[in-house]
Every structure is written in C-alpha cells, then in structure tokens.
Scaffold this motif. Structure first.
Motif, mmCIF file in Angstrom:
data_model
loop_
_atom_site.group_PDB
_atom_site.id
_atom_site.type_symbol
_atom_site.label_atom_id
_atom_site.label_comp_id
_atom_site.label_asym_id
_atom_site.label_seq_id
_atom_site.Cartn_x
_atom_site.Cartn_y
_atom_site.Cartn_z
ATOM 1 N N LEU A 178 57.872 17.511 15.683
ATOM 2 C CA LEU A 178 56.543 17.399 16.285
ATOM 3 C C LEU A 178 56.315 18.598 17.192
ATOM 4 C CD1 LEU A 178 53.969 15.710 16.968
ATOM 5 C CD2 LEU A 178 55.342 14.595 18.752
ATOM 6 N N THR A 179 55.212 19.309 16.978
ATOM 7 C CA THR A 179 54.830 20.422 17.852
ATOM 8 C C THR A 179 53.522 20.083 18.536
ATOM 9 O OG1 THR A 179 55.936 22.068 16.456
ATOM 10 C CG2 THR A 179 54.257 22.872 17.975
ATOM 11 N N LEU A 180 53.541 20.036 19.849
ATOM 12 C CA LEU A 180 52.355 19.745 20.656
ATOM 13 C C LEU A 180 51.931 21.026 21.357
ATOM 14 C CD1 LEU A 180 53.480 16.351 22.250
ATOM 15 C CD2 LEU A 180 52.221 16.721 20.109
ATOM 16 N N ILE A 181 50.786 21.557 20.951
ATOM 17 C CA ILE A 181 50.264 22.798 21.515
ATOM 18 C C ILE A 181 49.157 22.458 22.511
ATOM 19 C CG2 ILE A 181 49.219 25.034 21.027
ATOM 20 C CD1 ILE A 181 50.287 24.812 18.165
ATOM 21 N N ALA A 189 62.940 17.242 23.571
ATOM 22 C CA ALA A 189 61.835 18.205 23.667
ATOM 23 C C ALA A 189 62.282 19.494 24.333
ATOM 24 C CB ALA A 189 60.678 17.597 24.455
ATOM 25 N N ARG A 190 61.643 20.569 23.906
ATOM 26 C CA ARG A 190 61.784 21.849 24.599
ATOM 27 C C ARG A 190 60.385 22.435 24.801
ATOM 28 N NH1 ARG A 190 64.130 26.091 20.031
ATOM 29 N NH2 ARG A 190 65.031 24.292 18.994
ATOM 30 N N ALA A 191 60.198 23.151 25.879
ATOM 31 C CA ALA A 191 58.891 23.712 26.222
ATOM 32 C C ALA A 191 58.971 25.225 26.268
ATOM 33 C CB ALA A 191 58.413 23.171 27.564
ATOM 34 N N LEU A 192 57.951 25.880 25.701
ATOM 35 C CA LEU A 192 57.872 27.329 25.691
ATOM 36 C C LEU A 192 56.461 27.768 26.058
ATOM 37 C CD1 LEU A 192 59.799 28.112 22.378
ATOM 38 C CD2 LEU A 192 60.669 28.362 24.715
ATOM 39 N N SER A 193 56.365 28.901 26.744
ATOM 40 C CA SER A 193 55.078 29.488 27.101
ATOM 41 C C SER A 193 54.843 30.738 26.259
ATOM 42 C CB SER A 193 55.059 29.845 28.589
ATOM 43 O OG SER A 193 53.865 30.500 28.939
ATOM 44 N N VAL A 194 53.607 30.936 25.837
ATOM 45 C CA VAL A 194 53.232 32.124 25.070
ATOM 46 C C VAL A 194 52.573 33.115 26.036
ATOM 47 C CG1 VAL A 194 51.886 33.023 23.141
ATOM 48 C CG2 VAL A 194 52.938 30.751 22.983
ATOM 49 N N PRO A 195 53.223 34.241 26.330
ATOM 50 C CA PRO A 195 52.683 35.184 27.313
ATOM 51 C C PRO A 195 51.302 35.700 26.911
ATOM 52 C CG PRO A 195 54.979 35.691 26.831
ATOM 53 C CD PRO A 195 54.545 34.662 25.823
ATOM 54 N N VAL A 216 46.702 22.595 34.821
ATOM 55 C CA VAL A 216 46.875 21.214 34.390
ATOM 56 C C VAL A 216 47.663 21.133 33.092
ATOM 57 C CG1 VAL A 216 44.707 21.048 33.089
ATOM 58 C CG2 VAL A 216 45.683 18.997 34.152
ATOM 59 N N ILE A 217 47.523 22.139 32.221
ATOM 60 C CA ILE A 217 48.245 22.114 30.949
ATOM 61 C C ILE A 217 49.745 22.281 31.188
ATOM 62 C CG2 ILE A 217 48.568 23.251 28.734
ATOM 63 C CD1 ILE A 217 45.981 21.684 28.908
ATOM 64 N N GLY A 218 50.115 23.207 32.053
ATOM 65 C CA GLY A 218 51.527 23.363 32.389
ATOM 66 C C GLY A 218 52.115 22.093 32.978
ATOM 67 N N ALA A 219 51.321 21.394 33.784
ATOM 68 C CA ALA A 219 51.793 20.136 34.372
ATOM 69 C C ALA A 219 52.010 19.078 33.291
ATOM 70 C CB ALA A 219 50.788 19.646 35.412
ATOM 71 N N ILE A 220 51.106 19.043 32.318
ATOM 72 C CA ILE A 220 51.245 18.073 31.224
ATOM 73 C C ILE A 220 52.484 18.395 30.390
ATOM 74 C CG2 ILE A 220 50.180 17.215 29.104
ATOM 75 C CD1 ILE A 220 47.440 17.753 30.472
ATOM 76 N N VAL A 221 52.667 19.666 30.075
ATOM 77 C CA VAL A 221 53.835 20.072 29.296
ATOM 78 C C VAL A 221 55.127 19.708 30.036
ATOM 79 C CG1 VAL A 221 55.111 22.105 28.492
ATOM 80 C CG2 VAL A 221 52.683 21.841 27.938
ATOM 81 N N PRO A 249 62.909 16.158 16.993
ATOM 82 C CA PRO A 249 62.732 17.373 17.797
ATOM 83 C C PRO A 249 61.256 17.628 18.109
ATOM 84 C CG PRO A 249 64.260 17.774 15.991
ATOM 85 C CD PRO A 249 63.646 16.427 15.737
ATOM 86 N N VAL A 250 60.977 17.948 19.357
ATOM 87 C CA VAL A 250 59.602 18.192 19.814
ATOM 88 C C VAL A 250 59.538 19.569 20.466
ATOM 89 C CG1 VAL A 250 57.722 17.427 21.309
ATOM 90 C CG2 VAL A 250 59.210 15.732 20.200
ATOM 91 N N LEU A 251 58.545 20.357 20.059
ATOM 92 C CA LEU A 251 58.262 21.647 20.689
ATOM 93 C C LEU A 251 56.945 21.539 21.427
ATOM 94 C CD1 LEU A 251 58.880 24.673 21.114
ATOM 95 C CD2 LEU A 251 57.633 25.118 18.981
ATOM 96 N N LEU A 252 56.962 21.877 22.712
ATOM 97 C CA LEU A 252 55.760 21.887 23.542
ATOM 98 C C LEU A 252 55.385 23.335 23.825
ATOM 99 C CD1 LEU A 252 57.185 19.175 25.875
ATOM 100 C CD2 LEU A 252 55.022 18.861 24.674
ATOM 101 N N LEU A 253 54.204 23.740 23.372
ATOM 102 C CA LEU A 253 53.747 25.114 23.552
ATOM 103 C C LEU A 253 52.521 25.152 24.460
ATOM 104 C CD1 LEU A 253 53.909 26.733 19.978
ATOM 105 C CD2 LEU A 253 55.547 26.955 21.848
#
Length: 270
Positions: free
Chosen positions: A112-115, A239-245, A224-229, A212-216
């Motif tokens: 599952l990928t949650l963007i 789950a793992r979380a990544l930021s796209v610069p 607020v999005i960073g807080a949700i992630v 496996p869950v990816l949070l982008l």
C-alpha cells in the motif's frame, strides 16, 4: 492504454496504462480523474500495468447521488476491480480510499502506498497547531462554499492543493467545469476526513493493514500533511515514510520520475 466504460464493476470508468508484469491499482485525488496517473505510469510502463478508476462525480464515472458514504462507496468500486492481489496506490483523498480498501481486503493488497493522505483527523489528534493552520488556510474555501459559489470554491481549493500551474483562468473550460462538478463531494467528506466518521483510527481498525506501507509526502506540502504522515507511521505496523524534495501536494504529477524511483525501491523486483 485500455479503458472500460461505466458498466465496469462498481459502475465506475476505469483505464489501464503500461504493459509490465506488476499489477497496480491507483486511486486519484479530489477534482482529478484516472488520467492523472498517466505520467507516473509512463515512467514505469515496462515495469507495471496500472489500472486507475474515476471516483464518483469525477472523470467519466457517474455522479454521486448524495446517498451513502462517499469514501466507502469509492472503496467498494475499487475493490470490485481487484480480482487478484495488487500493489495499491492512493493520492490525497484517494489515499484515504485506498487505505479503506486495504482494511477491507488485506489479502488482495500486496503493498500500500499512501501519497499525501488527507485524513486530517490524524493531525487533529496528534498535531493541533498544524491542524489549526489548515483550518485557517481553508477559511476562504469555506466562505465560498457557504455563499454557494461553486466555481470560486473549486478555484480556491485548486489554488490551495493543486500544482500551481496552469492558473485557473488559463485552464481549458472543460477542466474548470470538471472541477466545479466534483467540488460538492469535498465538503460532503468533511465528517469523514476531519472527524473520522468512518472510524479509520478506532482501536484495532488498522490492524488488518499489515502489508508493507509506503507513505510519501512533498517537502513543500502544508505542515498538516507531514503531521498526518508521521501519525500513520506510528499507527501502521509495517510502514516507512519518505519525503520528495521540492515537491508539493501534487507530487505524483509534478515529480513522476522521483515517485517512480521511490516505488521501485519500495517494491523491489516484480
């Protein structure tokens, strides 16, 4: 690309991109349509076959009649397209739909990928300051909706959450009309997104989401999005979380190549 009409399962329009071995199902954001995945699918055409559907009141799917729960109706429509295990991707409101799909049928979801998920109830609980900033930024949208000005509501919503280009006056009339058509579902979903009316965060509700869950999220997205992630990172077991610069809320569209690279690393070999 292949497409299916509104007689497809769940009564929604769907289409497929690519011809790779990995089976992917994707759910778009509010005020968009299934074609929003074209760039990402193009980056991965040799790797994946991506199926996407138009949520109700979007694209070529029927209008929502206002009955039933909008989030869950779209989750059911998406599940009707899953006839074998797939990697599931959702963006923005579509991420909340994808999450509900994974909760309901975890045996059909390989990953599952949650963007940029917009279940604001997470931030309401975990990050009151970020939630308050969201409420303040949303006030012009709420005022336009209260005044029954659908075009202005859609324009302001797109300004807040869209890619920034093209500007509203420069969009084709057809694109503006599509956003105006879809905008009523946004306030209709406030109880679901702000108050967790569907109980996504209830004790034990997320336990089935063990895949496996990816949070982008984009580095330039609202706080607020960073807080949700961060909140989902704590609540989901795998789950793992990544930021796209440099990316904002529309990162699957504006940063398709970067998103594709992160997905390849997350999925590994087909």
């Amino acid at each position: 690309m292949t497409a299916g009409g509104p007689d497809r399962p769940g009564g929604v329009f769907s289409r497929s991109f690519g011809h790779g071995p990995r089976n992917v199902l994707a759910v778009h954001c509010s005020l968009a349509h299934s074609g929003a995945w074209r760039r990402l699918a193009g980056e991965m055409a040799e790797d994946i076959t991506l199926t996407a559907f138009d949520m109700l009141s979007h694209g070529r799917s029927p209008d929502w009649d206002g009955t039933g729960n909008y989030q869950l109706l779209n989750a059911d429509a998406g599940l009707a397209l899953l006839d074998r295990p797939a990697d599931l991707i959702g963006h923005s409101f579509g991420a909340t739909v994808a999450l509900r799909m994974a909760m309901a049928r975890p045996h059909l979801v390989r990953s599952l990928t949650l963007i940029e998920p917009v279940l604001f109830a997470v931030a309401k609980s975990d990050a009151p300051a970020a939630f308050a900033a969201l409420e303040a930024a949303s006030r012009p949208i709420e005022a336009a909706w209260a005044a029954a000005d659908l075009a202005l509501t859609a324009r302001l919503f797109n300004r807040m959450w869209g890619a920034g280009e093209p500007k509203w006056p420069d969009m084709p009339e057809q694109a503006r009309a599509a956003m105006v058509r879809a905008i009523p579902v946004v306030p209709a979903c406030y109880p679901t997104l702000y108050d967790d009316a569907n109980g996504t965060l209830a004790p034990g509700a997320l336990d089935p989401v063990a895949m496996p869950v990816l949070l982008l999220h984009g580095s330039e997205s609202p706080a607020v999005i960073g807080a949700i992630v961060s909140g989902f990172s704590r609540r989901l077991a795998n789950a793992r979380a990544l930021s796209v610069p440099g990316a904002g809320h529309m990162l699957p569209v504006t940063h398709a190549a970067e998103t594709a690279q992160l997905l390849r690393g997350f999925w590994g070999p087909a």
